[in-house]
Design a protein around this motif. Structure first.
Motif, PDB file in Angstrom:
ATOM      1  N   VAL A  98       0.848  -1.192   0.000  1.00 18.76           N
ATOM      2  CA  VAL A  98       0.000   0.000   0.000  1.00 18.76           C
ATOM      3  C   VAL A  98       0.887   1.247   0.000  1.00 18.76           C
ATOM      4  CG1 VAL A  98      -1.666   1.314   1.375  1.00 18.76           C
ATOM      5  CG2 VAL A  98      -1.898  -1.180   1.164  1.00 18.76           C
ATOM      6  N   ALA A  99       0.541   2.219  -0.796  1.00 15.98           N
ATOM      7  CA  ALA A  99       1.328   3.458  -0.821  1.00 15.98           C
ATOM      8  C   ALA A  99       1.081   4.246   0.466  1.00 15.98           C
ATOM      9  CB  ALA A  99       0.939   4.295  -2.029  1.00 15.98           C
ATOM     10  N   PRO A 100       2.130   4.734   1.104  1.00 16.02           N
ATOM     11  CA  PRO A 100       1.976   5.408   2.404  1.00 16.02           C
ATOM     12  C   PRO A 100       1.021   6.602   2.344  1.00 16.02           C
ATOM     13  CG  PRO A 100       4.305   5.058   1.908  1.00 16.02           C
ATOM     14  CD  PRO A 100       3.541   4.601   0.716  1.00 16.02           C
ATOM     15  N   GLU A 101       0.990   7.314   1.213  1.00 16.18           N
ATOM     16  CA  GLU A 101       0.149   8.513   1.220  1.00 16.18           C
ATOM     17  C   GLU A 101      -1.333   8.194   1.247  1.00 16.18           C
ATOM     18  OE1 GLU A 101       2.370   7.844  -1.144  1.00 16.18           O
ATOM     19  OE2 GLU A 101       1.501   8.059  -3.162  1.00 16.18           O
ATOM     20  N   ARG A 102      -1.695   6.909   1.062  1.00 19.04           N
ATOM     21  CA  ARG A 102      -3.122   6.572   1.142  1.00 19.04           C
ATOM     22  C   ARG A 102      -3.597   6.475   2.589  1.00 19.04           C
ATOM     23  NH1 ARG A 102      -4.198   1.615  -2.668  1.00 19.04           N
ATOM     24  NH2 ARG A 102      -6.317   1.917  -1.907  1.00 19.04           N
ATOM     25  N   ILE A 103      -2.657   6.306   3.504  1.00 16.38           N
ATOM     26  CA  ILE A 103      -3.062   6.082   4.902  1.00 16.38           C
ATOM     27  C   ILE A 103      -3.796   7.284   5.519  1.00 16.38           C
ATOM     28  CG2 ILE A 103      -2.160   5.609   7.220  1.00 16.38           C
ATOM     29  CD1 ILE A 103      -0.157   3.716   5.823  1.00 16.38           C
ATOM     30  N   PRO A 104      -3.280   8.496   5.324  1.00 18.71           N
ATOM     31  CA  PRO A 104      -4.015   9.629   5.917  1.00 18.71           C
ATOM     32  C   PRO A 104      -5.405   9.829   5.338  1.00 18.71           C
ATOM     33  CG  PRO A 104      -1.769  10.269   5.376  1.00 18.71           C
ATOM     34  CD  PRO A 104      -1.989   8.923   4.761  1.00 18.71           C
ATOM     35  N   ARG A 105      -5.722   9.147   4.243  1.00 18.05           N
ATOM     36  CA  ARG A 105      -7.057   9.346   3.678  1.00 18.05           C
ATOM     37  C   ARG A 105      -8.089   8.392   4.275  1.00 18.05           C
ATOM     38  NH1 ARG A 105      -4.934   8.990  -2.231  1.00 18.05           N
ATOM     39  NH2 ARG A 105      -3.221  10.478  -2.054  1.00 18.05           N
ATOM     40  N   LEU A 106      -7.641   7.516   5.144  1.00 18.25           N
ATOM     41  CA  LEU A 106      -8.617   6.625   5.800  1.00 18.25           C
ATOM     42  C   LEU A 106      -9.607   7.452   6.605  1.00 18.25           C
ATOM     43  CD1 LEU A 106      -6.261   3.812   7.158  1.00 18.25           C
ATOM     44  CD2 LEU A 106      -7.691   3.786   5.104  1.00 18.25           C
TER      45      LEU A 106
END
Ligand SMILES: Nc1ncnc2c1ncn2[C@@H]1O[C@H](COP(=O)(O)OP(=O)(O)OP(=O)(O)O)[C@@H](O)[C@H]1O
Ligand SMILES: [Mg+2]
Lengths: 457, 607
Positions: free
Chosen positions: B555-563
């Motif tokens: 998973v690309a790290p920048e997707r995490i803050p969009r949870l």
């Protein structure tokens, strides 16, 4: 008790005059040294033993001689005779009218050194003052009874900002109350003093202003007395006459320089940068004279101005001031150069009493969260700027690029303003800026706040 | 007898110690600033307390020189002159200790600050007059009481009872004791006969010399934390009950707010709050706020467990030097009753500067930074008054000392900070950058430390958090890594960092925002008890695990803050209160669900 002593002076050294003890004076009693060579000079008894007295002359001793000096003892510490009639008047640095008007018909005399306020008598300052300046009202709110200095530097528009605050400041939906200004010019150039006088006159505030002027050309040792006379008048107006007083003291850097000069001429061991070790306590005896007292209707708000030597906030003058005052508004040369007016550097600025004067009861329930979020975001923006300066904006992550844009807008449209803003206008401008940041970044705002203020309309 | 012609204040406690020696007189021969010389017509002792002139200004003998004494006066000396009387007390500078301390404010010499006819403090304030308490005897005639024992209880109307202690110097057989009922704290409550047969009456209140630490039976090794209610402290940099901590920080970085937050939220029985050379408004703020706040442990007003000692920056500097000893003595007095005391000193730098000023006035050779050469040993002596100990009365009590330091220009290499660092076990360095970003408490995670931390793991285990030590290490390592990576990102750009390292930066952001940040003004979050703290540690750690696994799964790290759960995670401190701990489970479950979806490949909405 007034006693005059002649032919008692035995020695003169710097500001100190040594006399044979021929009268029964007490420590700290005020004196006036008369000499044919000039106007009388104020002084005080600095030390006593059974045979001698040491007088600290609080003005220049140049031209004094031993033989012809006559010392008048007042039998009490240096005091200032006051009445409501000080408003609309202009005084020199030691409380003598210089506007050609009659002397003040004193209703009361107060020692100019003042006394420490008993902390249990202090009421918590909480009335929000709207200054019209967004960087202050929204982000570093001023409240009545606070001491909030302007940390400025040579060539920055601190005088203009101070005048803007003094003439615009108002309470929101409260009785305007009796408002008064006490202005102390400490070693300021004539133009600067005149700028204040003329601006206050233009706004119609001069009639409720007392001006104390120690100009750059006046005795530097007298500078130590000027804020004391001014604050004594301010305390009188606040606690006896019940007025809401705004005291502007400018320039505290000149005051501190005078302190250093006098201290070294007395042979005291210097501390940092040659300033006396007791400068913290000395400044505290001035700044702590701001406040509100239980059971008294008035208040004393202080707006001291100082110029940071070499633009250095770590210099002892701003440093010790910051340790005493309830925050600081810092002006930045860089912002000034970029045309941001007022050039308020928001990150190092702080109002410690803001938390007591904002929020639902005073301004708006979401005001504290908005300010906190703007601060957090602007700090990130400044960080992103540092990154970008090395790797270029293209090397930044997407979020950081948005912060970069936020930072520019923050300075260009929020800090910078052409007209005074109401708090509502300031808040609206703040919310507008936050719309351009990703929601996930707004951790200082609740869902409800986001829904109420940031949902796309 | 009394050359000042003023009625003597019989309760003046510094006279209690005047045993055996007649009181001496002297007459001023020279005075300058707060220092005077006087010709003595009797014996004075070094450090003896004296009263000067009509207003009975308090002073202390600092030098003996033939038939002259040198006195440092603790109040404004204006108006003094040769010929004015100086009266000895026969005892060293002492403060009165008794049931009247709690809930009140005092000046640096422990004289009550009360409302009066003028709002200003005038020189020559009086000691507390006798106050009447409901006394309950806890001993009977014939009982043998050791020195420092509890002989009764005193209670103010409607307030909990406090133990009445014999002075640490008085023990023996009880000859008589006052019956239960109203009694002034200055009146004899108990008469004792010592081994030599001499009788001595003691009151609920006794005097103790401020510069002498009060004795204990035995000191103990601290093994439990003082729970402060601040996550960054309790988790990363804990201080022991009976330990010592310092908070250095430039102006406006949050020393006072942090001390006040501790005074409100820590699990001590008694708070001694010393405002030493700081702002009058801050003292007034404590007085206004504490009576309104409730002690979470007892449900009573916080002010009831608090003693405030104030020498504000505009009060006489000489009394500032003494105020820190007054505060330590008061703290020890409550410790001696078997209570856990937290002493907050704001700021020790002002005390050190007072020491410097006084020393300069006596012409002592200045050392580093102008401070006298004995600065280090004075700092050591002060912090040594922190202890957990078996008290003379047979209980266990403690004094935890927490001192703020105000280094010039925020530079921690200056003498007061560097010497203090040698004596404290917990060092909470405040960081200007964090403070400017309004990230509070602005404690710098890499410059701060806590030496005793590992010793507290058993305490946390027995309080339901067996992973405390492990998670603490993990958090600290992550913060360390963050600093390293940020340096690197500054050179190569964040985008150029490998995914694992970008993730580490995101994780550190979460740790900072979600766990370490805690506003002292948030009604929900101002205090965080051990249970909530444990839950927040757990959720934070769970996030770190899930995020790591996700990135390892591609998973690309920048997707995490969009949870969706990301914002609630960052805001959990402010949103989830002490009695809603089950909401942390729900948050954890949401994180698990969303990460599972992320890893499971279902593209999240909007991506
Ligand atoms: N834990 C905190 N939570 C929220 N706000 C805080 C916190 N700590 C500090 N602040 C903010 O920072 C301001 C300054 O803090 P504080 O007065 O404690 O500084 P200080 O270090 O004691 O400064 P000084 O040395 O000048 O006394 C406060 O008025 C408050 O607005
Ligand atoms: Mg402080």
């Amino acid at each position: 008790m007034l006693v005059t002593v002649e032919h008692a002076a035995a020695r003169l050294e710097g500001p100190l005059m040594f006399l044979r003890r021929t009268v029964d004076a007490g420590l700290g009693d005020a004196v006036e040294v008369h000499s044919p060579s000039g106007p009388p000079r104020l002084g005080r008894v600095a030390a006593l033993d059974t045979k001698h007295m040491t007088i600290e002359v609080l003005e220049s001793t140049a031209g004094l001689d031993l033989g012809r000096s006559v010392v008048r003892f007042f039998g009490e510490p240096l005091a200032f005779g006051l009445s409501g009639g000080v408003l609309g008047r202009v005084f020199n640095g030691v409380g003598e009218p210089v506007d050609g008007g009659p002397p003040i018909a004193a209703a009361q005399r107060h020692a100019v050194d003042g006394l420490p306020l008993n902390p249990v008598e202090r009421a918590n300052p909480r009335d929000f003052i709207e200054t019209g300046v967004t960087a202050i009202d929204l982000l570093n709110s001023l409240v009545r009874g606070q001491k909030l200095p302007l940390f400025s530097a040579g060539g920055l528009p601190h005088d203009r900002l101070a005048v803007a605050i003094a003439t615009h400041a108002r309470l929101r939906d409260a009785e305007p109350g009796a408002f008064a200004i006490v202005f102390a010019g400490i070693g300021v150039p004539w133009e600067s003093a005149e700028y204040f006088r003329a601006s206050l006159a233009r706004s119609g505030a001069l009639a409720r202003t007392a001006l104390f002027l120690n100009l750059a050309s006046d005795s530097s040792t007298q500078r130590l007395l000027t804020p004391r006379f001014a604050l004594t008048a301010a305390e009188y107006l606040a606690y006896v006459e019940g007025k809401h007083v705004l005291a502007i003291l400018t320039d505290m850097t000149n005051y501190c320089e005078a302190l250093r000069e006098v201290s070294s001429s007395k042979g005291e061991v210097p501390s940092r940068k040659g300033f006396p070790g007791a400068m913290y306590s000395d400044l505290a005896t001035l700044y702590e004279r701001a406040g509100i007292v239980h059971g008294h209707p008035g208040s004393l708000t202080q707006l001291p101005i100082l110029t940071m030597p070499a633009d250095d906030i770590g210099h002892p003058i701003p440093d010790l001031t910051g340790y005493i005052t309830e925050g600081q508004i810092v002006l930045s040369r860089e912002l000034d150069r970029r045309g941001v007016d007022p050039p308020i550097d928001v990150l190092p600025s702080l109002s410690r009493l803001m938390k007591d004067g904002v929020g639902g009861r005073f301004t708006h329930a979401d005001h504290p969260a908005l300010a906190s979020q703007l601060y957090a975001a602007y700090a990130r923006a400044v960080q992103a700027r540092v990154l970008a300066s090395v790797v270029g904006a293209d090397g930044l992550a997407e979020t950081d690029r948005r912060y970069l844009a936020f930072g520019d807008a923050f300075e260009g449209t929020l800090v910078r303003q052409e007209e005074p803003r109401t708090l509502e206008e300031s808040m609206a401008a703040g919310w507008r800026l936050l719309r351009d940041l990703p929601r996930a970044e707004l951790a200082r705002l609740s869902d409800a706040q986001i829904a109420a203020h940031l949902s796309e309309a | 007898m009394n050359p000042t012609g003023r009625p003597r204040d019989e309760s003046a406690p510094q006279r209690v110690g005047a045993e055996g020696r007649p009181v001496s007189h002297a007459e001023i021969v020279a005075v300058a600033g707060p220092v005077l010389r006087a010709r003595a017509s009797g014996a004075f002792a070094l450090r003896e307390a004296v009263e000067v002139g009509d207003h009975a200004l308090l002073g202390e003998v600092v030098k003996l020189d033939g038939d002259e004494i040198v006195v440092q006066v603790y109040e404004d000396t204006a108006g003094l002159r040769p010929g004015v009387a100086v009266e000895g007390s026969g005892a060293p500078l002492s403060v009165p200790l008794g049931p009247g301390l709690l809930g009140r404010m005092f000046d640096g010499l422990l004289r009550p600050l009360v409302r009066g006819e003028t709002p200003f403090v005038r020189p020559g304030m009086r000691r507390a007059a006798g106050e009447v308490f409901a006394f309950t005897p806890l001993a009977r005639p014939g009982d043998e009481l050791p020195a420092g024992a509890i002989f009764g209880e005193a209670a103010r109307e409607g307030l909990p009872a406090q133990a009445c202690l014999l002075p640490p110097t008085a023990g023996g057989t009880v000859v008589s004791i006052a019956p239960g009922g109203a009694l002034a704290d200055t009146a004899v409550a108990c008469t004792l006969r010592d081994a030599s047969g001499a009788e001595r009456g003691v009151a609920m209140r006794h005097a103790w010399p401020v510069r002498t630490p009060r004795p204990v039976l035995a000191r103990r090794v601290p093994d439990a934390p003082l729970i402060t209610g601040q996550r960054v402290l309790d988790t990363l940099f804990p201080v022991a009950r009976g330990g010592k901590a310092a908070i250095p920080g430039g102006f406006g970085t949050g020393k006072t707010v942090l001390l006040e937050a501790l005074a409100k939220g820590c699990d001590a029985d008694v708070i001694v709050y010393l405002g030493c050379g700081e702002r009058g408004n801050e003292m007034a703020g404590v007085l206004a706020e504490f009576p309104e706040l409730v002690d979470p442990r007892t449900g009573r007003a916080l002010m009831e467990r608090t003693v405030v000692i104030a020498n504000t920056s505009n009060m006489p500097v000489s009394a500032r030097e003494a105020s820190i000893y007054s505060a330590a003595t008061v703290a020890e007095y409550f410790r001696d009753q078997g209570l856990h005391v937290a002493l907050m000193a704001d700021s020790t730098s002002r005390w050190a500067e007072a020491l410097r000023e006084v020393s300069g006035r006596f012409g002592e050779l200045p050392g580093e930074g102008g401070y006298p050469a004995y600065l280090a040993s004075r700092i050591a002596e002060f912090y040594e008054r922190a202890a957990i100990a078996d008290t003379l009365c047979g209980r266990v009590g403690s004094v935890t000392v927490i001192g703020a330091i105000s280094p010039p220009s925020g530079d921690f290499s200056e003498p007061v900070t560097s010497h203090t660092k040698r004596y404290v076990k917990a060092f909470w360095a405040l960081d200007v950058q964090r403070a400017q970003a309004r990230f509070y408490p602005a404690i710098h995670p890499l410059q701060s430390y806590a030496e005793d931390a590992a010793a507290f793991a058993p305490w946390w285990t027995s309080h339901g958090n067996s992973r405390w030590l492990e998670l603490r290490r993990r958090f600290l390592t992550l913060l360390d890594e963050q600093a390293r990576l940020e340096r690197m990102a500054r050179i190569v750009g964040k985008d150029a960092l490998p995914a694992r390292q970008q993730l580490a930066l995101t994780c550190a952001d979460v740790l900072n925002e979600a766990f370490l940040r805690q506003s002292a003004f948030s009604p929900v979050d101002r205090r965080c008890g051990p249970a909530r703290q444990g839950a927040m540690m757990r959720v934070t750690a769970r996030f770190l695990d899930l995020a790591q696994a996700a990135v390892e799964a591609g998973v690309a790290p920048e997707r995490i803050p969009r949870l969706d759960a990301y914002r609630p995670l960052l805001r959990m401190g402010e949103e989830i209160g002490e009695d809603e701990l089950e909401r942390f489970d729900a948050l954890e479950a949401a994180l698990e669900r969303e990460f599972a979806a992320l890893v499971g490949g279902a593209p999240p909405a909007g991506a």
